[in-house]
Design a protein around this motif. Sequence first.
Motif, PDB file in Angstrom:
ATOM      1  N   THR A  10      28.842  39.635  54.937  1.00  0.00           N
ATOM      2  CA  THR A  10      29.814  39.719  53.950  1.00  0.00           C
ATOM      3  C   THR A  10      28.670  39.556  52.645  1.00  0.00           C
ATOM      4  O   THR A  10      27.469  38.626  52.371  1.00  0.00           O
ATOM      5  CB  THR A  10      30.142  38.214  53.997  1.00  0.00           C
ATOM      6  N   ILE A  11      28.793  39.725  51.012  1.00  0.00           N
ATOM      7  CA  ILE A  11      27.931  39.896  50.181  1.00  0.00           C
ATOM      8  C   ILE A  11      28.769  39.769  49.084  1.00  0.00           C
ATOM      9  O   ILE A  11      29.646  40.527  48.547  1.00  0.00           O
ATOM     10  CB  ILE A  11      26.403  41.384  50.276  1.00  0.00           C
ATOM     11  N   CYS A  12      28.164  38.723  48.133  1.00  0.00           N
ATOM     12  CA  CYS A  12      29.461  38.396  46.735  1.00  0.00           C
ATOM     13  C   CYS A  12      28.636  39.529  45.735  1.00  0.00           C
ATOM     14  O   CYS A  12      27.485  37.921  45.500  1.00  0.00           O
ATOM     15  CB  CYS A  12      29.446  37.190  46.940  1.00  0.00           C
ATOM     16  N   VAL A  13      28.571  39.747  44.785  1.00  0.00           N
ATOM     17  CA  VAL A  13      28.463  40.402  44.321  1.00  0.00           C
ATOM     18  C   VAL A  13      28.908  39.320  42.914  1.00  0.00           C
ATOM     19  O   VAL A  13      29.635  39.502  42.179  1.00  0.00           O
ATOM     20  CB  VAL A  13      28.211  41.727  43.998  1.00  0.00           C
ATOM     21  N   ILE A  14      27.692  38.745  42.145  1.00  0.00           N
ATOM     22  CA  ILE A  14      27.890  37.940  41.016  1.00  0.00           C
ATOM     23  C   ILE A  14      27.253  37.974  39.678  1.00  0.00           C
ATOM     24  O   ILE A  14      26.135  39.152  40.006  1.00  0.00           O
ATOM     25  CB  ILE A  14      27.169  36.759  41.141  1.00  0.00           C
ATOM     26  N   ALA A  15      27.049  38.210  39.285  1.00  0.00           N
ATOM     27  CA  ALA A  15      26.206  38.754  37.077  1.00  0.00           C
ATOM     28  C   ALA A  15      25.474  37.622  37.086  1.00  0.00           C
ATOM     29  O   ALA A  15      23.918  38.280  37.299  1.00  0.00           O
ATOM     30  CB  ALA A  15      27.266  38.407  35.940  1.00  0.00           C
ATOM     31  N   GLU A  16      25.676  36.316  37.898  1.00  0.00           N
ATOM     32  CA  GLU A  16      24.151  35.487  36.897  1.00  0.00           C
ATOM     33  C   GLU A  16      23.818  34.533  37.993  1.00  0.00           C
ATOM     34  O   GLU A  16      25.310  34.320  38.715  1.00  0.00           O
ATOM     35  CB  GLU A  16      24.636  34.560  35.517  1.00  0.00           C
ATOM     36  N   PRO A  17      22.650  33.946  38.188  1.00  0.00           N
ATOM     37  CA  PRO A  17      22.423  32.580  38.814  1.00  0.00           C
ATOM     38  C   PRO A  17      23.584  31.230  39.128  1.00  0.00           C
ATOM     39  O   PRO A  17      24.189  30.646  40.031  1.00  0.00           O
ATOM     40  CB  PRO A  17      21.433  32.158  38.486  1.00  0.00           C
ATOM     41  N   ASN A  18      24.880  31.267  37.595  1.00  0.00           N
ATOM     42  CA  ASN A  18      25.258  30.491  37.057  1.00  0.00           C
ATOM     43  C   ASN A  18      26.510  30.556  38.070  1.00  0.00           C
ATOM     44  O   ASN A  18      27.098  29.618  38.935  1.00  0.00           O
ATOM     45  CB  ASN A  18      25.364  29.859  35.901  1.00  0.00           C
ATOM     46  N   ASP A  19      26.849  31.441  38.580  1.00  0.00           N
ATOM     47  CA  ASP A  19      27.706  31.706  38.438  1.00  0.00           C
ATOM     48  C   ASP A  19      28.263  32.057  40.131  1.00  0.00           C
ATOM     49  O   ASP A  19      28.795  31.014  41.641  1.00  0.00           O
ATOM     50  CB  ASP A  19      28.141  33.150  39.491  1.00  0.00           C
ATOM     51  N   LEU A  20      26.514  31.937  40.704  1.00  0.00           N
ATOM     52  CA  LEU A  20      26.556  31.403  42.408  1.00  0.00           C
ATOM     53  C   LEU A  20      26.474  30.264  42.635  1.00  0.00           C
ATOM     54  O   LEU A  20      27.169  29.875  43.468  1.00  0.00           O
ATOM     55  CB  LEU A  20      24.824  31.906  42.706  1.00  0.00           C
ATOM     56  N   ILE A  21      26.085  29.341  41.944  1.00  0.00           N
ATOM     57  CA  ILE A  21      26.426  27.872  41.771  1.00  0.00           C
ATOM     58  C   ILE A  21      28.086  27.353  41.608  1.00  0.00           C
ATOM     59  O   ILE A  21      28.306  26.718  41.845  1.00  0.00           O
ATOM     60  CB  ILE A  21      25.171  27.577  40.813  1.00  0.00           C
ATOM     61  N   ALA A  22      28.579  27.901  41.187  1.00  0.00           N
ATOM     62  CA  ALA A  22      30.087  27.704  40.766  1.00  0.00           C
ATOM     63  C   ALA A  22      30.824  27.832  41.691  1.00  0.00           C
ATOM     64  O   ALA A  22      31.438  27.420  42.277  1.00  0.00           O
ATOM     65  CB  ALA A  22      30.996  28.276  39.222  1.00  0.00           C
ATOM     66  N   LEU A  23      30.168  29.093  42.580  1.00  0.00           N
ATOM     67  CA  LEU A  23      31.466  29.127  43.519  1.00  0.00           C
ATOM     68  C   LEU A  23      30.409  28.747  45.016  1.00  0.00           C
ATOM     69  O   LEU A  23      31.603  28.019  45.890  1.00  0.00           O
ATOM     70  CB  LEU A  23      30.831  31.052  43.982  1.00  0.00           C
ATOM     71  N   GLU A  24      28.963  27.835  45.221  1.00  0.00           N
ATOM     72  CA  GLU A  24      28.353  27.209  46.357  1.00  0.00           C
ATOM     73  C   GLU A  24      29.610  25.948  46.506  1.00  0.00           C
ATOM     74  O   GLU A  24      29.885  25.133  47.496  1.00  0.00           O
ATOM     75  CB  GLU A  24      27.074  27.019  45.714  1.00  0.00           C
ATOM     76  N   LYS A  25      30.109  25.610  45.064  1.00  0.00           N
ATOM     77  CA  LYS A  25      30.941  24.087  44.859  1.00  0.00           C
ATOM     78  C   LYS A  25      32.095  24.375  45.479  1.00  0.00           C
ATOM     79  O   LYS A  25      33.055  22.974  45.562  1.00  0.00           O
ATOM     80  CB  LYS A  25      31.075  24.049  43.345  1.00  0.00           C
ATOM     81  N   THR A  26      32.647  25.292  45.327  1.00  0.00           N
ATOM     82  CA  THR A  26      33.887  25.690  46.468  1.00  0.00           C
ATOM     83  C   THR A  26      33.671  25.129  47.769  1.00  0.00           C
ATOM     84  O   THR A  26      35.115  24.668  48.627  1.00  0.00           O
ATOM     85  CB  THR A  26      34.819  26.864  46.108  1.00  0.00           C
ATOM     86  N   LYS A  27      32.610  25.669  48.039  1.00  0.00           N
ATOM     87  CA  LYS A  27      32.499  25.254  49.883  1.00  0.00           C
ATOM     88  C   LYS A  27      33.800  26.023  50.064  1.00  0.00           C
ATOM     89  O   LYS A  27      33.841  25.862  51.654  1.00  0.00           O
ATOM     90  CB  LYS A  27      32.272  23.717  50.013  1.00  0.00           C
ATOM     91  N   GLU A  28      34.025  27.428  49.584  1.00  0.00           N
ATOM     92  CA  GLU A  28      35.233  28.289  50.376  1.00  0.00           C
ATOM     93  C   GLU A  28      33.793  29.599  50.824  1.00  0.00           C
ATOM     94  O   GLU A  28      34.060  29.831  52.756  1.00  0.00           O
ATOM     95  CB  GLU A  28      36.035  28.319  49.971  1.00  0.00           C
ATOM     96  N   TYR A  29      32.761  29.576  50.191  1.00  0.00           N
ATOM     97  CA  TYR A  29      31.975  30.832  50.610  1.00  0.00           C
ATOM     98  C   TYR A  29      31.482  30.954  51.518  1.00  0.00           C
ATOM     99  O   TYR A  29      30.358  30.147  50.850  1.00  0.00           O
ATOM    100  CB  TYR A  29      32.396  31.851  49.406  1.00  0.00           C
ATOM    101  N   LYS A  30      31.030  31.210  52.707  1.00  0.00           N
ATOM    102  CA  LYS A  30      29.798  30.903  53.958  1.00  0.00           C
ATOM    103  C   LYS A  30      28.400  32.360  53.886  1.00  0.00           C
ATOM    104  O   LYS A  30      28.040  32.566  54.781  1.00  0.00           O
ATOM    105  CB  LYS A  30      30.322  30.446  54.708  1.00  0.00           C
ATOM    106  N   GLY A  31      29.570  33.338  53.353  1.00  0.00           N
ATOM    107  CA  GLY A  31      28.237  34.526  52.679  1.00  0.00           C
ATOM    108  C   GLY A  31      26.690  34.987  52.389  1.00  0.00           C
ATOM    109  O   GLY A  31      26.403  34.041  51.866  1.00  0.00           O
ATOM    110  N   GLN A  32      26.446  35.977  51.976  1.00  0.00           N
ATOM    111  CA  GLN A  32      25.683  36.146  51.517  1.00  0.00           C
ATOM    112  C   GLN A  32      25.706  36.701  50.322  1.00  0.00           C
ATOM    113  O   GLN A  32      26.896  36.432  49.728  1.00  0.00           O
ATOM    114  CB  GLN A  32      24.610  37.576  52.134  1.00  0.00           C
ATOM    115  N   TYR A  33      24.731  36.576  49.062  1.00  0.00           N
ATOM    116  CA  TYR A  33      24.986  36.355  47.776  1.00  0.00           C
ATOM    117  C   TYR A  33      23.871  38.399  47.222  1.00  0.00           C
ATOM    118  O   TYR A  33      23.151  38.481  47.531  1.00  0.00           O
ATOM    119  CB  TYR A  33      24.450  35.517  47.032  1.00  0.00           C
TER     120      TYR A  33
END
Length: 204
Positions: free
Chosen positions: A84-107
Amino acid sequence: MSDLVYTKPLARLIEELQKLPGVGAKSAQRLAFHIIKQSPNYVKDLAGSIIEAKEQIKFCSVCSNLTSIDPCEFCQDQRRDKTTICVIAEPNDLIALEKTKEYKGQYHILQGLISPMEGIGPDKLKIKELLNRLSSEKEKVNEIILAINPTVEGEATTLYISKLVKPLGIKTTRIAFGLPVGGDLEYADTMTLSRALEGRREIL
């Protein structure tokens, strides 16, 4: 700025600080005065950290995240789901998603959004790198999650990428936003992002 108000070095410092996003004239002035009042060692450390970051931080050759090592920590982590690859716009979005501890795939970080008004076309984003990555990892990747802000620019980018990915036969979904149109991932609370990930839907 008039030299009658600020001595030349201070005027230059305020002028440079004002170029930072979200920093107006008054904020730049406060920051400049704060810096001037600090010890020489503090100022040298601050200047050194800026230079070090600029010289050492680069784009990850795999996901286009900002990193000092290549591939980045996320791409090197063997515990993450490679399908699974999650496509995001900016590095800040990665940090926000990681804080949920729900997503375990690639970026995959686009480093921006399509915005004709600002002269930003698809060629200025990391879209080509995404397609090259999908082509080389086609047998591994089962799903692309588009986690992009629901703004005009975000919608245009989402549709553009989904049309390019569709011929590859890879399932393409987008997260279900519990956000108002124009909202930013960076400022969303953890619960909202968790539910958005769980409620993602396929783009047909």
